[in-house]
Write an enzyme that holds these catalytic residues in place. Structure first.
Site, PDB file in Angstrom:
ATOM      1  N   ALA A 269      58.989  -2.752 -19.985  1.00 24.34           N
ATOM      2  CA  ALA A 269      58.399  -1.489 -20.435  1.00 24.34           C
ATOM      3  C   ALA A 269      58.614  -1.224 -21.921  1.00 24.34           C
ATOM      4  O   ALA A 269      58.080  -0.266 -22.461  1.00 24.34           O
ATOM      5  CB  ALA A 269      59.001  -0.345 -19.619  1.00 24.34           C
TER       6      ALA A 269
ATOM      7  N   ASN B 132      66.693  -0.441 -16.483  1.00 22.88           N
ATOM      8  CA  ASN B 132      66.009  -1.663 -16.934  1.00 22.88           C
ATOM      9  C   ASN B 132      65.833  -1.717 -18.450  1.00 22.88           C
ATOM     10  O   ASN B 132      66.107  -2.738 -19.082  1.00 22.88           O
ATOM     11  CB  ASN B 132      64.640  -1.786 -16.263  1.00 22.88           C
ATOM     12  CG  ASN B 132      64.758  -2.131 -14.789  1.00 22.88           C
ATOM     13  OD1 ASN B 132      65.484  -3.036 -14.417  1.00 22.88           O
ATOM     14  ND2 ASN B 132      64.067  -1.381 -13.941  1.00 22.88           N
TER      15      ASN B 132
ATOM     16  N   HIS C 260      59.963   5.874 -24.496  1.00 22.02           N
ATOM     17  CA  HIS C 260      61.110   5.044 -24.876  1.00 22.02           C
ATOM     18  C   HIS C 260      61.149   5.011 -26.394  1.00 22.02           C
ATOM     19  O   HIS C 260      60.158   4.640 -27.028  1.00 22.02           O
ATOM     20  CB  HIS C 260      60.954   3.615 -24.366  1.00 22.02           C
ATOM     21  CG  HIS C 260      60.762   3.520 -22.883  1.00 22.02           C
ATOM     22  ND1 HIS C 260      61.742   3.859 -21.998  1.00 22.02           N
ATOM     23  CD2 HIS C 260      59.694   3.154 -22.142  1.00 22.02           C
ATOM     24  CE1 HIS C 260      61.305   3.685 -20.755  1.00 22.02           C
ATOM     25  NE2 HIS C 260      60.054   3.260 -20.826  1.00 22.02           N
TER      26      HIS C 260
HETATM   27  N1  LIG Z   1      62.104  -4.524 -16.860  1.00 17.10           N
HETATM   28  C1  LIG Z   1      61.443  -3.368 -16.836  1.00 17.10           C
HETATM   29  O1  LIG Z   1      61.153  -2.767 -17.882  1.00 17.10           O
HETATM   30  C2  LIG Z   1      61.021  -2.801 -15.508  1.00 17.10           C
HETATM   31  C3  LIG Z   1      60.071  -1.776 -15.491  1.00 17.10           C
HETATM   32  C4  LIG Z   1      59.656  -1.287 -14.255  1.00 17.10           C
HETATM   33  C5  LIG Z   1      60.209  -1.769 -13.075  1.00 17.10           C
HETATM   34  N2  LIG Z   1      61.156  -2.739 -13.114  1.00 17.10           N
HETATM   35  C6  LIG Z   1      61.766  -3.245 -11.868  1.00 17.10           C
HETATM   36  O2  LIG Z   1      60.841  -4.045 -11.175  1.00 17.10           O
HETATM   37  C7  LIG Z   1      61.117  -3.991  -9.765  1.00 17.10           C
HETATM   38  C8  LIG Z   1      59.814  -3.807  -8.990  1.00 17.10           C
HETATM   39  O3  LIG Z   1      59.113  -2.644  -9.414  1.00 17.10           O
HETATM   40  P1  LIG Z   1      57.840  -2.105  -8.579  1.00 17.10           P
HETATM   41  O4  LIG Z   1      57.239  -0.972  -9.330  1.00 17.10           O
HETATM   42  O5  LIG Z   1      56.976  -3.258  -8.178  1.00 17.10           O
HETATM   43  O6  LIG Z   1      58.597  -1.544  -7.279  1.00 17.10           O
HETATM   44  P2  LIG Z   1      58.028  -1.376  -5.789  1.00 17.10           P
HETATM   45  O7  LIG Z   1      59.065  -0.586  -5.063  1.00 17.10           O
HETATM   46  O8  LIG Z   1      56.623  -0.880  -5.791  1.00 17.10           O
HETATM   47  O9  LIG Z   1      57.984  -2.868  -5.203  1.00 17.10           O
HETATM   48  C9  LIG Z   1      59.115  -3.632  -4.865  1.00 17.10           C
HETATM   49  C10 LIG Z   1      58.749  -4.449  -3.614  1.00 17.10           C
HETATM   50  O10 LIG Z   1      59.752  -5.428  -3.396  1.00 17.10           O
HETATM   51  C11 LIG Z   1      60.047  -5.478  -2.005  1.00 17.10           C
HETATM   52  N3  LIG Z   1      61.395  -5.997  -1.847  1.00 17.10           N
HETATM   53  C12 LIG Z   1      62.571  -5.379  -2.094  1.00 17.10           C
HETATM   54  N4  LIG Z   1      63.597  -6.224  -1.884  1.00 17.10           N
HETATM   55  C13 LIG Z   1      63.058  -7.404  -1.515  1.00 17.10           C
HETATM   56  C14 LIG Z   1      63.604  -8.665  -1.146  1.00 17.10           C
HETATM   57  N5  LIG Z   1      64.924  -8.857  -1.147  1.00 17.10           N
HETATM   58  N6  LIG Z   1      62.752  -9.661  -0.847  1.00 17.10           N
HETATM   59  C15 LIG Z   1      61.435  -9.481  -0.848  1.00 17.10           C
HETATM   60  N7  LIG Z   1      60.832  -8.305  -1.164  1.00 17.10           N
HETATM   61  C16 LIG Z   1      61.656  -7.281  -1.482  1.00 17.10           C
HETATM   62  C17 LIG Z   1      59.883  -4.047  -1.518  1.00 17.10           C
HETATM   63  O11 LIG Z   1      59.649  -4.014  -0.135  1.00 17.10           O
HETATM   64  C18 LIG Z   1      58.656  -3.608  -2.339  1.00 17.10           C
HETATM   65  O12 LIG Z   1      57.450  -3.945  -1.660  1.00 17.10           O
HETATM   66  C19 LIG Z   1      62.146  -2.863  -9.588  1.00 17.10           C
HETATM   67  O13 LIG Z   1      63.431  -3.438  -9.415  1.00 17.10           O
HETATM   68  C20 LIG Z   1      62.129  -2.114 -10.908  1.00 17.10           C
HETATM   69  O14 LIG Z   1      63.394  -1.570 -11.222  1.00 17.10           O
HETATM   70  C21 LIG Z   1      61.561  -3.268 -14.311  1.00 17.10           C
END
Ligand SMILES: NC(=O)c1ccc[n+]([C@@H]2O[C@H](COP(=O)([O-])OP(=O)(O)OC[C@H]3O[C@@H](n4cnc5c(N)ncnc54)[C@H](O)[C@@H]3O)[C@@H](O)[C@H]2O)c1
Length: 259
Positions: free
Chosen positions: A116, A182, A212
């Site tokens: 992000a 994150n 941010h």
């Molecule tokens: N780096 C960044 O700047 C940044 C920004 C946004 C989100 N993220 C991270 O990205 C990740 C995903 O975000 P999102 O918006 O897609 O979330 P989301 O909740 O829409 O999707 C996550 C999916 O992963 C599945 N899941 C969880 N644990 C699992 C496992 N062990 N095995 C298989 N599937 C599993 C869940 O059922 C869900 O469908 C989050 O951890 C979030 O913190 C990082």
């Protein structure tokens, strides 16, 4: 490319929608049991072992902290390069060390996307020169802090002006706000480290979206950056730009030009 995907939620689904046939020869998805994967070329792996046995060229983790431990660690050990999106998980020093070791032992690369935030190229380039100071402020409307420990610190409904409710290091923020770590972790890992990156979290009733902002001073130069991100359609907590940042990492693996 044969892409592996851990997590078929907002980011995972959006990524597969964006990736065309020219990007992907094959996709293997590890989703939660019972989750339908609506993509014509996707094969579903039921377990981490099955995902690893499929030998994807690149694995993208977009699932959450538990998946980093359960799936990313063994995949790296097995020699599979991983783009890890749940970067906040690396605030856990023991897990970070284990990931480094797994990548080293497996001869694999652990790739941390900008997600992000932006300006990570310059920050990471400056880091080896030392003397970095990084101050990050994350601002969201009060309702976007619902369901987080911000609720215990301030009256989110009663705010009339921007209010700082957390001030500390990137490592502290991971402890206090694990689901909002994150960006702070990305800045810390690219720049001054978890214990020397200062973080403020703000609830602002006049904020339109997630902002941010960070300021860097360094012997090589100073800069400030401010990003007003739009939310992604599938999850208001995730910025749409994060999905495109991961898309960029995947396309950069293919070349022929990397930028
Ligand atoms: N780096 C960044 O700047 C940044 C920004 C946004 C989100 N993220 C991270 O990205 C990740 C995903 O975000 P999102 O918006 O897609 O979330 P989301 O909740 O829409 O999707 C996550 C999916 O992963 C599945 N899941 C969880 N644990 C699992 C496992 N062990 N095995 C298989 N599937 C599993 C869940 O059922 C869900 O469908 C989050 O951890 C979030 O913190 C990082």
């Amino acid at each position: 490319m044969h892409l592996g995907l851990v997590g078929y939620g907002n980011i995972g689904k959006s990524l597969l929608d964006l990736l065309g046939a020219e990007d992907l020869a094959r996709v293997t998805v590890l989703a939660r049991p019972g989750k339908a994967v609506a993509h014509p070329r996707a094969e579903v792996a039921e377990t981490t072992e099955a995902l690893i046995a499929a030998r994807p060229d690149l694995l993208v983790e977009c699932a959450g902290h538990a998946a980093v431990r359960e799936t990313v660690l063994p995949a790296l050990k097995a020699g599979i390069d991983v783009v890890l999106v749940s970067i906040g998980a690396l605030s856990d020093a023991a897990l970070e060390t284990a990931l480094h070791r797994a990548a080293q032992d497996g001869g694999a690369m652990l790739i941390l996307p900008a997600g992000a935030i932006g300006g990570i190229d310059l920050l990471a380039a400056m880091a080896p020169a030392g003397g970095l100071e990084v101050r990050y402020t994350g601002t969201k409307p009060p309702q976007a802090w619902r369901g987080t420990p911000a609720e215990d610190r301030i009256d989110l409904d009663g705010l009339t002006e921007a209010t700082v409710f957390f001030s500390g290091t990137a490592r502290d923020v991971a402890q206090a706000f694990p689901k909002n770590a994150n960006v702070a972790a990305t800045l810390a890992l690219a720049g001054a480290g978890m214990d020397a990156t200062q973080v403020e979290l703000v609830a602002d009733p006049t904020a339109a979206g997630n902002r941010h902002a960070y300021a860097v001073t360094s012997p090589l130069g100073d800069y400030e950056i401010r990003i007003d991100n739009r939310a992604s359609n599938g999850n208001a907590k995730t910025s749409a730009a994060t999905i495109y940042s991961v898309l960029r990492e995947i396309r950069n693996r293919k070349g022929p030009v990397v930028i």
